[in-house]
Design a protein around this motif. Structure first.
Motif, short mmCIF file in Angstrom:
data_model
loop_
_atom_site.label_atom_id
_atom_site.label_comp_id
_atom_site.label_asym_id
_atom_site.label_seq_id
_atom_site.Cartn_x
_atom_site.Cartn_y
_atom_site.Cartn_z
N ALA A 179 0.83 -1.21 0.00
CA ALA A 179 0.00 0.00 0.00
C ALA A 179 0.86 1.26 0.00
O ALA A 179 0.53 2.26 -0.65
N ARG A 180 1.97 1.22 0.72
CA ARG A 180 2.87 2.38 0.76
C ARG A 180 3.49 2.65 -0.61
O ARG A 180 3.67 3.80 -1.01
N VAL A 181 3.82 1.57 -1.32
CA VAL A 181 4.38 1.75 -2.66
C VAL A 181 3.32 2.35 -3.58
O VAL A 181 3.62 3.26 -4.38
N ARG A 182 2.10 1.90 -3.46
CA ARG A 182 1.03 2.45 -4.31
C ARG A 182 0.78 3.93 -3.99
O ARG A 182 0.45 4.71 -4.88
N ASP A 183 0.97 4.32 -2.73
CA ASP A 183 0.88 5.75 -2.39
C ASP A 183 1.97 6.53 -3.11
O ASP A 183 1.73 7.64 -3.62
N ALA A 184 3.19 5.96 -3.15
CA ALA A 184 4.29 6.64 -3.83
C ALA A 184 4.03 6.74 -5.33
O ALA A 184 4.34 7.75 -5.97
N ILE A 185 3.44 5.69 -5.90
CA ILE A 185 3.09 5.72 -7.32
C ILE A 185 2.07 6.82 -7.59
O ILE A 185 2.15 7.54 -8.60
N ALA A 186 1.11 6.97 -6.68
CA ALA A 186 0.10 8.02 -6.85
C ALA A 186 0.73 9.40 -6.81
O ALA A 186 0.29 10.32 -7.51
N ARG A 187 1.78 9.56 -5.99
CA ARG A 187 2.44 10.86 -5.89
C ARG A 187 3.35 11.15 -7.08
O ARG A 187 3.39 12.27 -7.58
N GLY A 238 18.12 12.19 -11.54
CA GLY A 238 16.80 12.71 -11.84
C GLY A 238 15.96 11.83 -12.75
O GLY A 238 14.91 12.25 -13.23
N LEU A 239 16.41 10.59 -12.97
CA LEU A 239 15.65 9.69 -13.85
C LEU A 239 14.42 9.13 -13.17
O LEU A 239 13.47 8.72 -13.84
N ILE A 240 14.42 9.10 -11.84
CA ILE A 240 13.27 8.62 -11.08
C ILE A 240 13.09 9.50 -9.85
O ILE A 240 14.00 10.25 -9.47
N ASP A 241 11.93 9.39 -9.22
CA ASP A 241 11.63 10.14 -8.00
C ASP A 241 11.53 9.24 -6.77
O ASP A 241 11.52 9.73 -5.63
N ALA A 242 11.42 7.95 -6.98
CA ALA A 242 11.34 6.99 -5.88
C ALA A 242 11.82 5.64 -6.40
O ALA A 242 11.80 5.39 -7.61
N ALA A 243 12.25 4.79 -5.47
CA ALA A 243 12.75 3.48 -5.87
C ALA A 243 12.27 2.42 -4.89
O ALA A 243 12.38 2.59 -3.67
N VAL A 244 11.74 1.34 -5.44
CA VAL A 244 11.46 0.15 -4.65
C VAL A 244 12.74 -0.69 -4.70
O VAL A 244 13.17 -1.11 -5.77
#
Length: 402
Positions: A84-92, A179-185
């Motif tokens: 769920a936390r990852v999906r929150d990051a995807i939404a952001r 700057g290629l991504i904003d978050a990483a799993v």
């Protein structure tokens, strides 16, 4: 380096499913190791097996990825509301701005072992339903996690033996800084298989009982399996209220290439990785309150790491948590990064399970009883075959950095 927020994380191993169970095992100095009962492995050793993996197939729409490794990955991602936390990051950030970086040493090699048992008796052909790309291929883990979340950003698997699960932090950091991504799993997953068990047995490295890292009577490793995941993000307005957030402060990587399976006897590559991690964090060795040692419990590995540690640190509290979890190989770096984060979150130093008499010749302040203590920054070591080394420094959000 610019610190990154380790915003959410989870771990599953023989010590427990999820953070609460893992923390309880560490606090109690309890080991999850047990006599080896892995099917087909007639070996007198102990392993760290996660119960229930066989009964937990991957999601139906991802059936092509079904194998023990991806099953354990999915089981772990559903702990601690991590998915769920990852999906929150995807939404952001958007699905194309979240990367996936996974560490593994053998991925789904068990599927290949099982396929060979079913090969055609006349031609030797493997069964038609065997899917190497989605199971055994090291990239299958990253592809599975990417598909599980519906991500479209960069994805990669790192397979550098027992440093794999730590080196993914470096891979993610480089992508974030460019700057290629904003978050990483990020994460690491490795599971039990005959190749690993019999391979280490052939090297005469398996302990007959539960492993005893840094003990005067240490006699080898206990193979475990685990899955650990985390979310790395840049600090910013979205995290302004995270006063106690865990931060990745420093990363050190080296490759001494001393020997295919033995460490440099003086731990030179290990020392280089630790020095680089401290330098990139802008910290002095005296500012590290705890070191999670690689600590495999073999005579040579523990001695080499001790020499590297004592050449940099003066009596820093340390322990190896492999007595609790076993050596989880490609997952170890990620698992122990999560453990390092837990020590900061709960201000405690975990005992080294199974170790009762630390080897005095090693000169370490080895922790035998879990203790509460103020911690500002901690270091976690992961060293692999071939001299591939990685050290990570984590701190609370208020810690200094370069």
């Amino acid at each position: 380096m610019n610190p990154l927020l380790f915003t959410h994380f989870t771990a599953t191993s023989c010590a427990g499913r999820g953070l609460d169970a893992t923390l309880a095992a560490l606090a109690e100095g309890r080991s999850g190791l047990a006599p080896c009962d892995f099917e087909g492995a007639a070996l007198g050793t102990y392993t760290g097996r996660v119960a229930g993996v066989e009964q937990a197939p991957v999601r139906a729409d991802l059936a092509a990825f079904d194998c023990r490794n991806n099953r354990l990955a999915q089981l772990a991602m559903t702990q601690d509301a991590f998915d769920a936390r990852v999906r929150d990051a995807i939404a952001r950030h958007g699905a194309d701005r979240v990367g996936v970086f996974m560490g593994t040493s053998t991925a789904g090699i068990l599927e290949t072992e099982l396929a060979y048992q079913r090969r055609d008796a006349q031609t030797g052909a493997l069964p038609a339903d065997f899917n190497y790309a989605a199971t055994h291929n090291p990239y299958s883990l990253a592809a599975f996690v990417r598909a599980y979340f519906g991500l479209r950003g960069p994805a990669a698997s790192v397979s550098s033996a027992c440093s794999s699960g730590a080196k993914v932090f470096g891979s993610a950091r480089r992508m974030l800084e460019t700057g290629l991504i904003d978050a990483a799993v990020i994460g690491g997953v490795d599971t039990l298989c005959l190749t690993t068990l019999y391979g280490f047995n052939s090297l005469e490295l398996l302990a007959p009982g539960p492993c005893k890292p840094f003990d005067v009577k240490r006699d080898g490793i206990s193979i475990g399996e685990a899955a650990a995941f985390g979310l790395l993000e840049r600090d910013g307005p979205d995290h302004a209220d995270d006063a106690d957030a865990i931060r990745l402060l420093g990363i050190g990587e080296s490759s001494d290439a001393y020997h295919m399976s033995s460490p440099h006897p003086e731990g030179l590559g290990a020392r280089m990785a630790m020095e680089q991690a401290l330098a990139s964090a802008g910290l002095d060795a005296r500012e590290i309150g705890y070191v999670n040692l690689h600590g495999t419990a073999t005579p040579s590995n523990d001695a080499a790491e001790s020499r590297a540690l004592t050449s940099l640190f003066e009596r820093v509290p340390c322990s190896s948590t492999k007595g609790a979890t076993g050596h989880t190989l490609g997952a170890a770096g990620a698992l122990e990064a999560v453990i390092a984060a837990l020590t900061l979150r709960h201000q405690m130093i975990p005992a080294g399970a199974n170790t009762t008499e630390p080897d005095p010749a090693l000169g370490l302040d080895y922790v035998l009883t879990t203790r509460a203590t103020p911690l500002r920054a901690v270091l976690s070591n992961s060293f692999g075959f071939g001299g591939t080394n990685c050290s990570l420094v984590f701190g609370r959000k208020g810690a200094a950095s370069a």
